[in-house]
Write an enzyme that holds these catalytic residues in place. Structure first.
Site, PDB file in Angstrom:
ATOM      1  N   LYS A  22       0.854  -1.206   0.000  1.00 36.95           N
ATOM      2  CA  LYS A  22       0.000   0.000   0.000  1.00 36.95           C
ATOM      3  C   LYS A  22       0.883   1.248   0.000  1.00 36.95           C
ATOM      4  O   LYS A  22       0.663   2.175  -0.775  1.00 36.95           O
ATOM      5  CB  LYS A  22      -0.883   0.010   1.232  1.00 36.95           C
ATOM      6  CG  LYS A  22      -1.546   1.343   1.536  1.00 36.95           C
ATOM      7  CD  LYS A  22      -2.446   1.288   2.756  1.00 36.95           C
ATOM      8  CE  LYS A  22      -1.715   1.474   4.050  1.00 36.95           C
ATOM      9  NZ  LYS A  22      -1.398   2.873   4.401  1.00 36.95           N
ATOM     10  N   ASN A  23       1.908   1.251   0.856  1.00 36.53           N
ATOM     11  CA  ASN A  23       2.698   2.474   1.041  1.00 36.53           C
ATOM     12  C   ASN A  23       3.703   2.713  -0.076  1.00 36.53           C
ATOM     13  O   ASN A  23       4.344   3.762  -0.117  1.00 36.53           O
ATOM     14  CB  ASN A  23       3.380   2.456   2.409  1.00 36.53           C
ATOM     15  CG  ASN A  23       2.358   2.613   3.526  1.00 36.53           C
ATOM     16  OD1 ASN A  23       1.177   2.897   3.266  1.00 36.53           O
ATOM     17  ND2 ASN A  23       2.764   2.393   4.755  1.00 36.53           N
ATOM     18  N   CYS A 115      -4.943  12.233  13.014  1.00 39.66           N
ATOM     19  CA  CYS A 115      -5.659  10.952  13.060  1.00 39.66           C
ATOM     20  C   CYS A 115      -5.348  10.355  14.430  1.00 39.66           C
ATOM     21  O   CYS A 115      -4.646  10.932  15.248  1.00 39.66           O
ATOM     22  CB  CYS A 115      -5.205  10.043  11.918  1.00 39.66           C
ATOM     23  SG  CYS A 115      -3.490   9.561  12.052  1.00 39.66           S
ATOM     24  N   ARG A 120       0.076  14.372  12.670  1.00 38.61           N
ATOM     25  CA  ARG A 120       0.426  14.265  11.245  1.00 38.61           C
ATOM     26  C   ARG A 120       0.770  15.627  10.630  1.00 38.61           C
ATOM     27  O   ARG A 120       0.114  16.095   9.700  1.00 38.61           O
ATOM     28  CB  ARG A 120      -0.681  13.575  10.453  1.00 38.61           C
ATOM     29  CG  ARG A 120      -1.194  12.276  11.022  1.00 38.61           C
ATOM     30  CD  ARG A 120      -0.133  11.226  11.279  1.00 38.61           C
ATOM     31  NE  ARG A 120       0.472  10.653  10.101  1.00 38.61           N
ATOM     32  CZ  ARG A 120      -0.016   9.601   9.457  1.00 38.61           C
ATOM     33  NH1 ARG A 120      -1.128   9.042   9.852  1.00 38.61           N
ATOM     34  NH2 ARG A 120       0.610   9.108   8.402  1.00 38.61           N
ATOM     35  N   ASP A 306       4.918   0.622  12.072  1.00 35.46           N
ATOM     36  CA  ASP A 306       3.694  -0.015  11.563  1.00 35.46           C
ATOM     37  C   ASP A 306       3.564  -1.463  11.995  1.00 35.46           C
ATOM     38  O   ASP A 306       2.540  -2.090  11.725  1.00 35.46           O
ATOM     39  CB  ASP A 306       3.650   0.062  10.028  1.00 35.46           C
ATOM     40  CG  ASP A 306       3.488   1.487   9.551  1.00 35.46           C
ATOM     41  OD1 ASP A 306       3.741   1.745   8.362  1.00 35.46           O
ATOM     42  OD2 ASP A 306       3.138   2.349  10.373  1.00 35.46           O
ATOM     43  N   ARG A 398      -8.422  -0.918   4.894  1.00 39.59           N
ATOM     44  CA  ARG A 398      -7.600   0.143   4.286  1.00 39.59           C
ATOM     45  C   ARG A 398      -6.231  -0.389   3.890  1.00 39.59           C
ATOM     46  O   ARG A 398      -5.625   0.093   2.937  1.00 39.59           O
ATOM     47  CB  ARG A 398      -7.399   1.292   5.291  1.00 39.59           C
ATOM     48  CG  ARG A 398      -8.610   2.168   5.534  1.00 39.59           C
ATOM     49  CD  ARG A 398      -8.224   3.345   6.395  1.00 39.59           C
ATOM     50  NE  ARG A 398      -6.993   3.926   5.891  1.00 39.59           N
ATOM     51  CZ  ARG A 398      -6.057   4.468   6.680  1.00 39.59           C
ATOM     52  NH1 ARG A 398      -6.223   4.504   7.982  1.00 39.59           N
ATOM     53  NH2 ARG A 398      -4.962   4.971   6.156  1.00 39.59           N
TER      54      ARG A 398
END
Ligand code: EPZ
Length: 419
Positions: A22-23, A115, A120, A306, A398
């Site tokens: 994803k990243n 978030c 952020r 993560d 997600r």
């Protein structure tokens, strides 16, 4: 909304295919704005964040077509305004700033906002754009950036918590079409940025040093279309590796790049799991007795933030006290209170969580909060005796492609139900 119902206590066994990262895919898709020619990104995971960035690119005027695990993007004519209502729902959309500045010399992007894991900020992104000659203002919750010309410059992108991944990506992308040479000092070194540099170079850019703290970008006049396959998701791989150890099972991760998550594999071996790398296959095997260990999250190639939540769940099963310290984000312990509902014994002391183990986990209803905290709760449910219901699993969707199907293929008793 959906929940996952997990009946735990079953060791995971078998093979799991690791999806595209994803990243990596988010900045790769954004980079397609740098050329009016068609681009194709392959090995794209079917994730809500990816679909969502596709919607934002479409709103900017690009043609976006998903087909299987590929996405074709043609940004022939685009505008520079990214609407708040779209951007606020995904922080990662800040990665549009660099390509819009590179292509149009202007960008209006809603500030991502905070978030659950932290505020952020984007100050380093703006510092990078200003270094290239842009005038940047924040008005009405939007970043408004303009530049007559972008001129290569030297810029230090280290912040209070170390380098910035998407900030580095933004400067790389804008600098690719600047006049002259840009040198990024204290660049982030994540594999996703190496992947982005490879794609930019395939488009005709001149980027060197990606993966190191110093990246040099020699600006070119224009970029052409290209095709590129994204790297596999090291965090998904780390999550399944930890789940294998946590359930004392044996799982082979097909398509993973062990060299992208050495820190996690090293830590798993340190606590007693077995990690075998043979003929391109990576197998993780849990053992009866897990040893405690201390974990501190760091910029790459240190232990990834993560994977912190997932590792914390594992350490609830280790015999002794483990201290897990989060150095990247200011509030990434949302999973602690939910793990306590399963029976975990964790105390937060400032930036550290003190995990006492082993504790017998028993099933309970829990609430997902952010993407990786949700993964930690799923692993908790896989360990716990009895039934665990993880609510609000849109957080999971997600960043994890069909996680319930992949877990069922490994023998887990997991089903997705409507809330
Ligand atoms: C990327 O976010 C990832 N997201 C995150 O993954 C990951 O946790 C993070 O990098 C760190 O590895 C994507 O790639 C889409 P940062 P990014 O800028 O780039 C501070 C997930 O779960 N900072 O590297 O937004 C920031 O507050 C997500 O997949 C500034 O101070 O993160 C943080 O403390 C979550 N000023 C630290 O730097 C800035 O201008 C690292 O943030 C930017 C960041």
């Amino acid at each position: 909304m959906y929940s996952l119902i997990i009946n735990g206590g079953v060791p995971l066994h078998g093979e799991v295919p690791i999806s595209g990262a994803k990243n990596a895919v988010l900045p790769l898709m954004a980079a397609c704005l740098l050329t009016r020619e068609p681009c194709v990104i392959r090995n794209v995971p079917d994730l809500s964040d990816v679909q969502f960035l596709g919607r934002i690119l479409t709103s900017l005027g690009a043609k976006v077509r998903f087909a299987g695990d590929s996405v074709a993007i043609e940004a022939n004519r685009i505008q520079s305004f990214a609407d708040y209502d779209l951007v606020r729902r995904m922080r990662g959309s800040i990665c549009l700033l660099g390509p819009l500045m590179g292509r149009l010399r202007r960008a209006e992007i809603s500030l991502p906002g905070g978030c659950v894991i932290g505020s952020r900020p984007v100050d380093l992104h703006l510092k990078g754009m200003r270094a290239l000659g842009a005038a940047v203002a924040i008005a009405g919750g939007y970043v408004k950036a303009r530049a007559k010309r972008l001129v290569g410059a030297e810029v230090f992108l280290g912040g209070r918590a170390g380098p910035t991944v998407l900030g580095t990506a933004n400067v790389m992308m804008a600098a690719s079409l600047a006049d002259g040479v840009t040198v990024i000092q204290s660049a982030a070194c994540e594999p996703e940025l190496v992947d982005l540099a490879n794609f930019l170079n395939a488009m005709g850019a001149r980027v060197s040093g990606a993966g190191s703290p110093t990246i040099v970008i020699e600006g070119v006049k224009q970029l052409h279309g290209a095709e590129h396959a994204a790297i596999p998701d090291r965090i998904e791989a780390a999550t399944f590796a930890i789940a294998a150890a946590a359930t004392r099972g044996e799982v082979t991760l097909t398509g993973a790049r062990p060299d992208h998550f050495h820190a996690v594999l090293d830590k798993l071996q340190e606590v007693g799991a077995r990690v075998d790398r043979r003929e391109g296959r990576l197998t993780v095997k849990g053992t009866r007795e897990l040893q405690p260990s201390d974990v501190t999250t760091q910029p790459y190639a240190g232990f990834p933030t993560d994977a912190q939540a997932q590792m914390m769940t594992l350490m609830t099963q280790a015999r002794g006290i483990s201290i897990i310290t989060e150095r990247i984000f200011e509030s990434r312990f949302m999973h602690v209170s939910e793990l306590a509902r399963l029976g975990a014994d964790i105390t937060i002391e400032g930036p550290s969580a003190v995990v006492k183990g082993p504790t017998k986990l028993s099933g309970a209803p829990v609430m997902a909060s952010d993407l990786r905290a949700s993964a930690a709760l799923v692993i908790g449910g896989l360990i716990a005796r009895g039934q665990t219901r993880v609510r609000r699993i849109y957080h999971l969707d997600r960043g994890y492609e069909r996680i319930d199907e992949k877990l069922r293929r490994l023998g887990a008793r997991v089903k997705r139900v409507q809330e």
